[in-house]
Design a protein around this motif. Structure first.
Motif, short mmCIF file in Angstrom:
data_model
loop_
_atom_site.label_atom_id
_atom_site.label_comp_id
_atom_site.label_asym_id
_atom_site.label_seq_id
_atom_site.Cartn_x
_atom_site.Cartn_y
_atom_site.Cartn_z
N HIS A 2 3.72 -42.40 -1.60
CA HIS A 2 3.72 -43.07 -0.29
C HIS A 2 5.11 -42.92 0.36
O HIS A 2 6.12 -42.97 -0.34
N ILE A 3 5.14 -42.78 1.65
CA ILE A 3 6.42 -42.58 2.34
C ILE A 3 7.39 -43.74 2.11
O ILE A 3 8.61 -43.53 1.99
N ASN A 4 6.88 -44.97 2.00
CA ASN A 4 7.79 -46.11 1.74
C ASN A 4 8.46 -45.97 0.37
O ASN A 4 9.62 -46.33 0.20
N ASP A 5 7.70 -45.42 -0.61
CA ASP A 5 8.28 -45.21 -1.94
C ASP A 5 9.26 -44.04 -1.92
O ASP A 5 10.30 -44.07 -2.59
N LEU A 7 11.13 -43.17 0.49
CA LEU A 7 12.37 -43.59 1.16
C LEU A 7 13.11 -44.72 0.43
O LEU A 7 14.25 -45.02 0.76
N SER A 8 12.46 -45.30 -0.58
CA SER A 8 13.08 -46.43 -1.27
C SER A 8 14.24 -45.99 -2.18
O SER A 8 14.15 -44.97 -2.86
N LYS A 10 15.39 -48.26 -4.45
CA LYS A 10 15.37 -49.27 -5.53
C LYS A 10 15.76 -48.63 -6.85
O LYS A 10 15.25 -47.57 -7.21
N GLU A 33 19.97 -51.76 2.43
CA GLU A 33 18.71 -52.24 3.01
C GLU A 33 17.51 -51.44 2.47
O GLU A 33 16.40 -51.96 2.40
N ALA A 34 17.76 -50.18 2.07
CA ALA A 34 16.69 -49.37 1.48
C ALA A 34 16.49 -49.70 0.00
O ALA A 34 15.69 -49.06 -0.68
N SER A 239 17.43 -40.21 -0.55
CA SER A 239 16.19 -40.59 -1.25
C SER A 239 15.31 -39.38 -1.59
O SER A 239 15.60 -38.25 -1.19
N ALA A 241 12.64 -38.77 -0.24
CA ALA A 241 12.07 -38.25 1.01
C ALA A 241 12.79 -36.97 1.44
O ALA A 241 12.24 -36.16 2.17
#
Ligand code: NAD
Length: 258
Positions: A2-5, A7-8, A10, A33-34, A239, A241
């Motif tokens: 997933h794009i959110n993952d 770009l994360s 964490k 923030e990411a 990231s 991404a």
């Protein structure tokens, strides 16, 4: 993924040299923030502690470590402290800059000082941090150069101001950094390290009114950069991404040179 993952950040440990500076604060904020753990490093220990403390008050995982990148022993202390306190390094944003030279006619001794920090010292910290990233299995290095490393100075921006001629050392080391990025992208790829560069335009910092007028009329977006503008491109390159972007130099100038 997933794009959110993608770009994360964490679980990622990120270092920003000059992280308490003008662009450095935006870079640090974006990475944290990411989801990243961010270490800001520069010469002034008090300043970086204060800046990191302010970020932590806002819920961001930001820490401070002192370094003078023109001093090899200080770079090694930083390297060891990162390993002791954080156990690894995934991302290095090579953002620190010193501006000892004030104009074209300034003493050449100041050109020397600039090279000691912005060329030799910068190569030192890049190599040592790349070693740390390699030891953890790879990651991302992001060099911050400048549009002034890609183009000559637009002297007309300074007309009607007392800002003088921009200093030559800045054009020299930023141009070198852009091609060093391509060199390192090829040399470090075998260690699973991607190396990219961002070349920003001028950041708004309450410059003289006349300068702002001269400058902004040449930018299609009619403004200088702000602190948020750099966050997206840094998180992309740091990231997963950006996993297939390597050896690139991204000009971020609001279209000034389009
Ligand atoms: N400000 C702009 O308008 C602008 C425009 C284009 C590109 N850039 C680029 O952005 C990056 C950051 O610039 P800025 O304007 O935010 O700088 P800044 O002057 O606000 O901050 C620079 C930081 O580098 C640190 N530093 C200087 N010498 C050091 C040393 N020997 N060891 C460790 N740290 C040291 C300083 O302490 C400071 O924290 C630079 O690469 C610069 O070329 C800035």
């Amino acid at each position: 993924m997933h794009i959110n993952d993608l770009l994360s950040l964490k679980g990622k440990v990120c270092l920003v040299s000059g992280g308490a500076g003008l662009y450095g604060k935006g870079i640090t904020e974006g990475l944290a923030e990411a989801g990243g753990t961010v270490i800001i490093a520069s010469r002034n220990g008090v300043n970086i502690e204060e800046t990191a403390g302010t970020f932590r008050q806002n819920g961001l995982d930001v820490h401070a470590l002192q370094v003078d990148q023109s001093d090899h022993s200080s770079v090694i202390v930083l390297k060891n402290s990162i390993m002791e306190k954080f156990g690894k390094l995934d991302v290095f944003v090579n953002n620190a800059v010193a501006r000892p030279m004030k104009g074209y006619n300034d003493d050449l001794g100041n050109f020397d000082v600039s090279m000691k920090i912005n060329a030799t010292g910068m190569m030192d910290i890049l190599r040592e941090m790349a070693d740390l990233i390699a030891a953890g299995g790879g990651g991302s290095v992001i060099n911050i150069a400048s549009m002034m490393g890609m183009f000559g100075p637009d002297i007309s921006n300074y007309e009607g101001t007392d800002m003088g001629t921009p200093p030559p050392d800045y054009f020299f080391h930023n141009a070198g950094l852009i091609n060093l990025t391509r060199y390192l992208a090829r040399v470090l790829a075998c260690k699973n390290i991607r190396v990219n560069c961002v070349s920003p335009g001028g950041l708004f910092n309450y410059q003289p009114e006349r300068f702002l007028e001269n400058y902004c009329k040449k930018v299609p977006l009619k403004r200088m950069a702000n602190r948020d503008d750099i966050k997206g491109v840094i998180v992309l390159l740091a990231s997963e991404a950006g996993a297939y972007i390597n050896g690139e130099n991204i000009l971020m100038d609001g279209g000034m040179h389009a």
